[in-house]
Design a protein around this motif. Structure first.
Motif, PDB file in Angstrom:
ATOM      1  N   UNK A 261      -9.366  -4.469  -0.561  1.00 54.58           N
ATOM      2  CA  UNK A 261      -7.866  -5.058  -0.462  1.00 54.58           C
ATOM      3  C   UNK A 261      -7.706  -5.720   0.762  1.00 54.58           C
ATOM      4  N   UNK A 262      -6.602  -6.281   0.909  1.00 52.55           N
ATOM      5  CA  UNK A 262      -6.152  -7.133   2.172  1.00 52.55           C
ATOM      6  C   UNK A 262      -5.657  -6.131   3.256  1.00 52.55           C
ATOM      7  N   UNK A 263      -5.930  -6.498   4.428  1.00 52.48           N
ATOM      8  CA  UNK A 263      -5.522  -5.601   5.593  1.00 52.48           C
ATOM      9  C   UNK A 263      -4.046  -4.912   5.523  1.00 52.48           C
ATOM     10  N   UNK A 264      -3.655  -3.991   5.909  1.00 53.90           N
ATOM     11  CA  UNK A 264      -2.361  -3.384   5.471  1.00 53.90           C
ATOM     12  C   UNK A 264      -1.969  -2.708   7.065  1.00 53.90           C
ATOM     13  N   UNK A 265      -0.666  -2.284   7.067  1.00 52.19           N
ATOM     14  CA  UNK A 265      -0.108  -1.848   8.426  1.00 52.19           C
ATOM     15  C   UNK A 265      -0.816  -0.576   9.101  1.00 52.19           C
ATOM     16  N   UNK A 266      -1.499   0.029   8.502  1.00 50.74           N
ATOM     17  CA  UNK A 266      -2.428   1.259   8.842  1.00 50.74           C
ATOM     18  C   UNK A 266      -3.856   0.981   9.199  1.00 50.74           C
ATOM     19  N   UNK A 267      -4.182  -0.444   8.932  1.00 54.06           N
ATOM     20  CA  UNK A 267      -5.723  -0.851   9.196  1.00 54.06           C
ATOM     21  C   UNK A 267      -6.077  -0.369  10.562  1.00 54.06           C
ATOM     22  N   UNK A 268      -7.029   0.367  10.746  1.00 51.75           N
ATOM     23  CA  UNK A 268      -7.544   0.634  11.968  1.00 51.75           C
ATOM     24  C   UNK A 268      -6.548   1.364  12.922  1.00 51.75           C
ATOM     25  N   UNK A 269      -5.662   2.195  12.105  1.00 48.86           N
ATOM     26  CA  UNK A 269      -4.891   2.870  12.813  1.00 48.86           C
ATOM     27  C   UNK A 269      -4.722   4.418  12.557  1.00 48.86           C
ATOM     28  N   UNK A 270      -4.612   5.484  13.387  1.00 45.49           N
ATOM     29  CA  UNK A 270      -4.600   6.757  12.978  1.00 45.49           C
ATOM     30  C   UNK A 270      -3.939   6.846  11.870  1.00 45.49           C
ATOM     31  N   UNK A 271      -3.135   6.217  11.379  1.00 50.95           N
ATOM     32  CA  UNK A 271      -2.123   6.384  10.096  1.00 50.95           C
ATOM     33  C   UNK A 271      -2.570   6.211   8.781  1.00 50.95           C
ATOM     34  N   UNK A 272      -3.979   5.580   8.735  1.00 56.37           N
ATOM     35  CA  UNK A 272      -4.615   5.148   7.647  1.00 56.37           C
ATOM     36  C   UNK A 272      -5.261   6.707   7.082  1.00 56.37           C
ATOM     37  N   UNK A 273      -4.297   7.091   6.514  1.00 56.82           N
ATOM     38  CA  UNK A 273      -4.547   8.596   5.880  1.00 56.82           C
ATOM     39  C   UNK A 273      -4.622   8.855   4.384  1.00 56.82           C
ATOM     40  N   UNK A 274      -5.113   9.631   3.698  1.00 55.83           N
ATOM     41  CA  UNK A 274      -5.065   9.872   2.429  1.00 55.83           C
ATOM     42  C   UNK A 274      -3.934   9.970   1.615  1.00 55.83           C
TER      43      UNK A 274
END
Length: 316
Positions: A261-274
Motif C-alpha cells: 500500500x502507499x505510505x500512510x501517516x504512521x509509516x516509520x512511526x511508533x504509531x504503526x500498530x496492529x
C-alpha cells in the motif's frame, strides 16, 4: 505482441480464472500472526536485538506447524552487517522450501522482511504494517499451499536487515542458496495491511507485462482494488522498483512483483500498530495474494517470465 504474452489468452481462459475463496473472519490466523509480530514483546524487531530473535523464533514455530523444510541444511542463514561506526552485527534470514510437483521444477521466491526499526528514544516502533503484515502474508501463502502441491518449488524467504539497506535479500542473492537461473520470479510483500484507501498496489508489471495480464481479473475480488502502478522510471520517487527487497532480485535480472500500500501517516512511526489495521481489508488482501501466487505458479508452465524481463534494460 510477445509470443509468451500471446499464449496467456488461451491458457488463462481455460485454466487460470481465479476461483472465489471464502472470506475469512476478522480473527483470521493471518491477523493473529500480525498482532503477535507487532506486539510489545517483539520490541520493534530491530536487527540483532532480542526482539528480532523472538520474532524469528515465532516465524520458525509457524513454519514448523505448516510442515515446511529448510532449503539447505537449516532454516537460518547468517550474514555480516557493518554499521557506520565500523562495528559489525549478524543478520539472520529465515528461508524455507516447499517442493513442487517435480524435483527438477524451478522456484518462486515469496518474500517479506521481518525486521523493523526497533526501539528508539524509549519508544517501540511496532511495525504492524511495515512489515509484520508482509510476514503474515508469506505464512498465509505457505498455509494455502499446504493443501495443494504447487507446480514450482516455492521458497518462503523472511529477510532481515531490509530497513538498513536490503541487506538480507542481498545476502540471499550472494549466497545463492537457490541457483539464480532457477528462480522464476520474486513476489515480495511489504506493507499489505493498511487499506485506508481500499487499494493494494502491484509494482513490477511495467518490467514484466505478463503479470498484469494474468492478474487483472483479481481487481475487485475480496473487496480489494488491485492497481498496477508505481513501477515506471518517469514516476521518480513514486517508482517503487528500488523500495524494498524485490530490488535485489530486479538487479539480478529476476522478474519481480511487489505488493503493498502507499505510505500512510504512521509509516516509520511508533504509531504503526496492529489496532490501526482494518482486518476486513487485510484478510481480503491475504486471499487475493494467495490466489495471485497460485495463478503465477500455474502460468509458469506456459509463460517464460524470465524471457519477458529480458526485454527491459537492466540498471548499470
Amino acid at each position: 505482441m510477445p509470443f509468451a504474452t500471446a499464449l496467456l489468452g488461451l491458457f488463462f481462459s481455460s485454466t487460470l480464472h481465479a476461483a472465489p475463496l471464502k472470506q475469512t473472519a476478522p480473527s483470521s490466523q493471518a491477523m493473529r500472526d500480525l498482532q503477535t509480530l507487532a506486539s510489545a514483546e517483539m520490541q520493534g524487531r530491530g536487527i540483532g536485538t532480542e526482539g528480532s530473535e523472538r520474532a524469528r523464533n515465532y516465524i520458525l514455530k509457524r513454519i514448523a506447524e505448516i510442515g515446511l523444510k529448510p532449503c539447505s541444511s537449516q532454516f537460518i542463514t547468517e550474514f555480516n552487517v557493518k554499521a557506520r561506526n565500523t562495528s559489525e552485527s549478524i543478520g539472520r534470514n529465515v528461508i524455507a522450501c516447499q517442493p513442487g510437483k517435480t524435483t527438477s521444477a524451478d522456484y518462486i521466491v515469496v518474500s517479506a522482511h521481518y525486521d523493523h526499526l526497533g526501539v528508539n528514544n524509549q519508544k517501540i516502533y511496532f511495525g504492524a504494517d511495515d512489515n509484520a503484515s508482509g510476514v503474515a502474508g508469506v505464512i498465509a501463502v505457505a498455509e494455502y499451499f499446504k493443501h495443494k502441491t504447487p507446480t514450482n518449488n516455492i521458497v518462503y524467504a523472511f529477510f532481515d536487515g531490509e530497513e538498513i539497506g536490503l541487506k538480507g535479500a542481498a545476502a540471499f542473492i550472494k549466497q545463492q542458496t537457490i541457483t539464480l537461473n532457477k528462480i522464476v520470479a520474486n513476489i515480495n510483500f511489504d506493507m499489505i495491511a493498511r487499506g485506508d484507501k481500499n487499494v493494494l498496489f502491484a509494482s513490477g508489471s511495467y518490467q514484466t507485462p505478463a503479470f498484469r495480464t494474468l492478474l487483472s481479473d483479481l481487481n475487485g475480488r475480496y473487496g480489494i482494488q488491485l492497481q498496477f502502478d508505481h513501477d515506471r522510471p518517469e514516476q521518480g520517487t513514486n517508482d517503487w522498483t528500488n523500495q524494498s527487497d524485490h530490488y535485489v532480485f530486479y538487479t539480478a535480472g529476476i522478474p519481480h512483483l511487489y505488493f503493498g500500500v502507499e505510505d500512510h501517516v504512521d509509516y516509520h512511526k511508533p504509531s504503526d500498530t496492529a489496532d490501526k489495521v482494518n482486518p476486513v481489508f487485510f484478510n481480503g488482501a491475504i486471499e487475493l495474494l494467495q490466489n495471485a501466487i497460485d495463478i503465477i505458479d500455474k502460468a509458469s508452465v506456459t509463460v517464460d517470465f524470465r524471457a519477458e524481463r529480458k526485454k527491459y534494460k537492466m540498471p548499470d
